[in-house]
Structure formats: C-alpha cells, structure tokens
Design an enzyme around this catalytic site. Structure first.
Site, PDB file in Angstrom:
ATOM      1  N   ASP A 200       0.876  -1.170   0.000  1.00  0.00           N
ATOM      2  CA  ASP A 200       0.000   0.000   0.000  1.00  0.00           C
ATOM      3  C   ASP A 200       0.916   1.225   0.000  1.00  0.00           C
ATOM      4  O   ASP A 200       1.512   1.574   1.027  1.00  0.00           O
ATOM      5  CB  ASP A 200      -0.906  -0.024   1.235  1.00  0.00           C
ATOM      6  N   GLN A 203       1.151   6.287   1.318  1.00  0.00           N
ATOM      7  CA  GLN A 203       1.950   7.270   2.070  1.00  0.00           C
ATOM      8  C   GLN A 203       3.439   7.227   1.718  1.00  0.00           C
ATOM      9  O   GLN A 203       4.232   7.908   2.370  1.00  0.00           O
ATOM     10  CB  GLN A 203       1.767   7.058   3.580  1.00  0.00           C
ATOM     11  N   CYS A 364      -8.321   6.250  10.701  1.00  0.00           N
ATOM     12  CA  CYS A 364      -8.725   5.062   9.925  1.00  0.00           C
ATOM     13  C   CYS A 364      -7.784   3.887  10.200  1.00  0.00           C
ATOM     14  O   CYS A 364      -7.435   3.124   9.286  1.00  0.00           O
ATOM     15  CB  CYS A 364      -8.778   5.346   8.422  1.00  0.00           C
TER      16      CYS A 364
HETATM   17  N1  C6P Z   1      -5.218   7.958   4.603  1.00  0.00           N
HETATM   18  C1  C6P Z   1      -5.146   9.761   6.225  1.00  0.00           C
HETATM   19  O1  C6P Z   1      -5.503  10.836   6.688  1.00  0.00           O
HETATM   20  P1  C6P Z   1      -7.826   6.913  -0.142  1.00  0.00           P
HETATM   21  O2  C6P Z   1      -8.787   7.456   0.862  1.00  0.00           O
HETATM   22  O3  C6P Z   1      -8.421   5.794  -0.949  1.00  0.00           O
HETATM   23  O4  C6P Z   1      -7.194   7.967  -0.982  1.00  0.00           O
HETATM   24  O5  C6P Z   1      -6.591   6.298   0.689  1.00  0.00           O
HETATM   25  C2  C6P Z   1      -6.820   5.332   1.660  1.00  0.00           C
HETATM   26  C3  C6P Z   1      -5.551   5.039   2.397  1.00  0.00           C
HETATM   27  C4  C6P Z   1      -4.958   3.793   2.275  1.00  0.00           C
HETATM   28  N2  C6P Z   1      -3.790   3.493   2.867  1.00  0.00           N
HETATM   29  C5  C6P Z   1      -3.137   4.394   3.605  1.00  0.00           C
HETATM   30  C6  C6P Z   1      -1.823   4.025   4.215  1.00  0.00           C
HETATM   31  C7  C6P Z   1      -3.679   5.675   3.775  1.00  0.00           C
HETATM   32  O6  C6P Z   1      -3.017   6.571   4.513  1.00  0.00           O
HETATM   33  C8  C6P Z   1      -4.919   6.006   3.180  1.00  0.00           C
HETATM   34  C9  C6P Z   1      -5.559   7.335   3.405  1.00  0.00           C
HETATM   35  C10 C6P Z   1      -5.707   9.299   4.902  1.00  0.00           C
HETATM   36  O7  C6P Z   1      -4.327   9.051   6.786  1.00  0.00           O
HETATM   37  C11 C6P Z   1      -7.193   9.419   4.864  1.00  0.00           C
HETATM   38  S1  C6P Z   1      -7.994   8.307   5.973  1.00  0.00           S
END
Ligand code: C6P
Length: 405
Positions: A200, A203, A364
């Site tokens: 993933d 980040q 999250c």
């Molecule tokens: N983290 C945070 O504030 P999306 O929402 O699909 O663009 O990304 C999801 C996601 C998946 N993996 C990781 C490691 C993430 O950090 C995130 C998104 C944001 O930390 C929004 S919750």
C-alpha cells in the site's frame, strides 16, 4: 534545479490563505495534499479545450483526450518503473485499488482456509476488504505485530507463514506512525513461501522514489490526491501475469471485447479492469502532478521532508507531557502524538483557531489505536512545501493549548 521553498510555495495558491486571520499552516498532508497551479490548470485546460470521451470516438477531440489519458498511463509506468502500461490500472484511489485486488485476486486465487497476512498498522482500507472476503469465502487473516517503537516484528512475520499463505499486504509507510516498513525484504520472505506481496503505497509514493521492480512487489496501490494530483484518481500496479489470471472487477463499457447475451469476452489489459468512462481528466492531471514532483526531484523532496521530520521530532519532544507514537528506525513525514490528557479533538480544534491544520482521531487505523492503547491521536504530516517556521508555529501552538489546560 535548486530546492527553493519560497518559489515552491508560490506554486500552491492556497498556502497564501489566512484562516481566522492567521496564516494557514497546513500540516494535514497525509490526508490530502494541496495542488500546484499547474495541476489545477491542467484540469481547466482539458475541460476548456480537449474534453471528449476516450477510446470511443473517431473524432479529433476524442483522440486527443485518449492520447492524454494513455500518455498519463505511460507517465505513471515510468514513475514507478513498471515493465509495461498493461500493469497500470486507473482506479478512484488506494481504497478502490485495494478493493479491486481483494475482489478479483480473491476470486481467482483465494479459497476457504487460505491465509492473507496484514500488518497491525494497516489502514482500514487494507483491512475491511479482506474481512468482506473472509465473510464470502472463509479466508483466514493473520496479523504482523510490531514493537513499541512502531517497527514490525520480522521474526514474528516469518513465523506467520504456512502452506496456506497466499498473500501479504503491508503499508509501505504507516499513515499514523510514519514507519517506513522494509517491504522489499518482506516481499522476499513472502515469495520464498510461495505467497504474493502487495504494497500500500498511499503514504510512500508522495515522499520518495518507489520502484516496483526493485521492491519486487506483485501489487502496489496509491492515490493521486496524496501526491498533489486531483481527488478521484488512483492507481493499481499489478504484475501482468497475475492480472491476466484475475477476473474483471466490474462489468460495463470499455472492458469488453465482444458482448452477446450468451457470452462476453473481455478487453486486453489494462482495459479489462477499467469498466465505464474513466476519469481521463484526472489521469492527465495526475501525470502533470508527477511531472511537477519530478521537476523538483524525488530525492530533493525526500531530503527536505526528512529534515522537517527530524526537526519536528526534536522540537516536539521538548514539549512537556507530549508523547510521540512511532519512533521507528526509519520514519517519514508523519508525527502522531498526544499531549498529557488533552483530548486530541480539543487540541486540533484549538490549533485550528490559530490557523494550524492537523488531523485528529483514529486515522482510519483503529486496530493500531488499540495496539497503542488509545482511542485517538493528533497527527501532523508534512509535504514538500512545509517549512521549519511552520513547525515552530505548531510547537508554539501546542504550548499555548497546553498552558490553557
Ligand atoms: N489515509 C489519512 O488521513 P484513499 O482514501 O483511498 O485515498 O486512501 C486510503 C488510504 C490507504 N492506505 C493508507 C496508508 C492511507 O493513509 C490512506 C488514506 C488518509 O491518513 C485518509 S484516511
């Protein structure tokens, strides 16, 4: 090109805003990044001058829009060093990319009793799709633990494998702890056990150079909006031989070769996985965002953000009662913390009145919160345009809130 922070900040009009009469200090970049002018202009330019649906029309505009969309795919391919554009699928973001893998890889490769290994620091979007699959198919989820500093326990990881392990999924960088996980080494272990490996990259992709061939991963996911691109566009990289064996994720236009009521054959890769009108304006704008970060240099961005992280850790640790979560050997651009018994929501709300935007809550990652023994944390996260002066403002703001309590 020298890394001139003042010039860079001028590329992001929103950074000139004031919030409650104070200059905006935007430290919520792990949630989403601000957009440089070139990305916003790419969107308006395309809608004003080139807009037409892609892959469908013989007319000039449709072909031009298609060329931009496919050039964006090549741009992404080169950026992460995939072997072929067949391996680059456009999605709505990391969440959709992960759901696609769970649904489609899960359909083709996972059966009752098969095991998927996740890390304890996964985002919900890399947990819940696997739980949905567990409900449908009876797969088993195993979890890699971590130490108190936020390093994954690699011995425990190696001990989790069995003959039934099919896939490992791990965040490259934790959105809470900032831990940079040793995904290359972890992928080697997975492959030695005959399992596949998903990174993933939500980040990591915005912060340093990521090369899928060097990492040796089978899948990589990321979101455009976290790398200065628009919302609503993201990427799934998958190894071609795996994608070939996986069934379509959604059905509709674009993804078919021939349809009769009796039988349908599917398009070749990557279109098999791209049902419906794609976000072709978003893909082009994402390519412009990638051009932008590469014009600054991923290594220069990484060096700048590493220095900010080091400085912020040093300064924040001077604050009485402040506890940082995540002191891993390798840490990047994210600092989660609590101050005494101040509720993170109160801290975030009061900092906001000073113009300082941070995120608060469970980020999250509730299983990780449980591991750390808290309900929530405050979090500051950095981007290529942040400055040490902004970290000083954060530190002064936290001190002010602390004294109020
Ligand atoms: N983290 C945070 O504030 P999306 O929402 O699909 O663009 O990304 C999801 C996601 C998946 N993996 C990781 C490691 C993430 O950090 C995130 C998104 C944001 O930390 C929004 S919750």
């Amino acid at each position: 090109m020298p890394y001139n922070i003042e010039d860079i900040r001028r590329d992001f009009p929103i950074l000139g805003r004031e919030i409650y009469g104070k200059p905006l200090v935007y430290l919520d970049n792990a949630a989403t990044t601000q957009k440089p002018r070139c990305v916003v202009e790419a969107i308006t330019d395309e809608y004003y001058s080139t807009n037409a649906n892609v892959h469908r029309g013989v007319h000039f505009l449709s072909q031009q829009a298609t060329d931009l969309h496919e050039a964006a795919r090549e741009r992404v391919r080169a950026f992460i060093n995939a072997r072929s554009t067949a391996e680059i699928l456009f999605t709505r973001g990391t969440t959709e990319s992960l759901n696609l893998v769970a649904a489609s890889f899960g359909e083709a490769f996972l059966h009752e009793g098969d095991e998927v290994i996740l890390s304890v620091m996964e985002h919900h979007s890399d947990i819940v799709p696997w739980q949905l699959l567990r409900e449908r198919k009876g797969i088993v989820i195993k979890v890699i633990p971590m130490d108190d500093e936020g390093n994954l326990d690699l011995d425990a990881y190696a001990a989790l494998f069995s003959e039934r392990t099919r896939l490992v999924c791990a965040a490259h960088v934790s959105n809470v702890l900032g831990t940079v996980n040793p995904v290359r080494q972890m992928a080697e272990v997975a492959h030695a056990h005959g399992a596949y490996f998903l990174v993933d990259g939500a980040q990591s992709i915005p912060h340093f150079k990521v090369d899928v061939q060097e990492l040796g991963c089978d899948f990589l996911t990321f979101s455009g909006h976290k790398i200065y691109g628009p919302t609503g566009i993201g990427v799934l990289y998958g190894r071609e031989e795996l994608l070939e064996q996986m069934p379509p994720y959604q059905g509709g236009g674009e993804m078919i070769s021939r349809v009769t009521f009796e039988h349908t054959t599917y398009e070749r890769l990557p279109y098999k996985f791209e049902a419906g009108t794609p976000d072709y304006v978003g893909s082009h704008a994402l390519a412009v965002a990638i051009d932008y970060v590469e014009s600054l240099g991923m290594d220069a961005i990484a060096a700048h953000e590493q220095e900010l992280t080091r400085y912020a850790m040093e300064q924040m640790q001077q604050i009485e009662g402040l506890k940082v979560y995540g002191r891993a050997r390798q840490k990047d651009a994210v600092i989660a913390f609590n101050v005494g018994d101040i509720h993170p929501l109160d801290l975030g709300t009061l900092l906001d009145r000073l113009g300082i935007a941070i995120r608060t809550g469970h980020h999250c990652a509730q299983p990780l919160m449980a591991r750390c023994g808290v309900e929530g944390m405050a979090r500051a996260s950095f981007a290529l345009y942040n400055t040490k002066a902004e970290i000083d403002a954060l530190v002064a703001g936290i001190e002010r809130v602390r004294k109020m309590f």
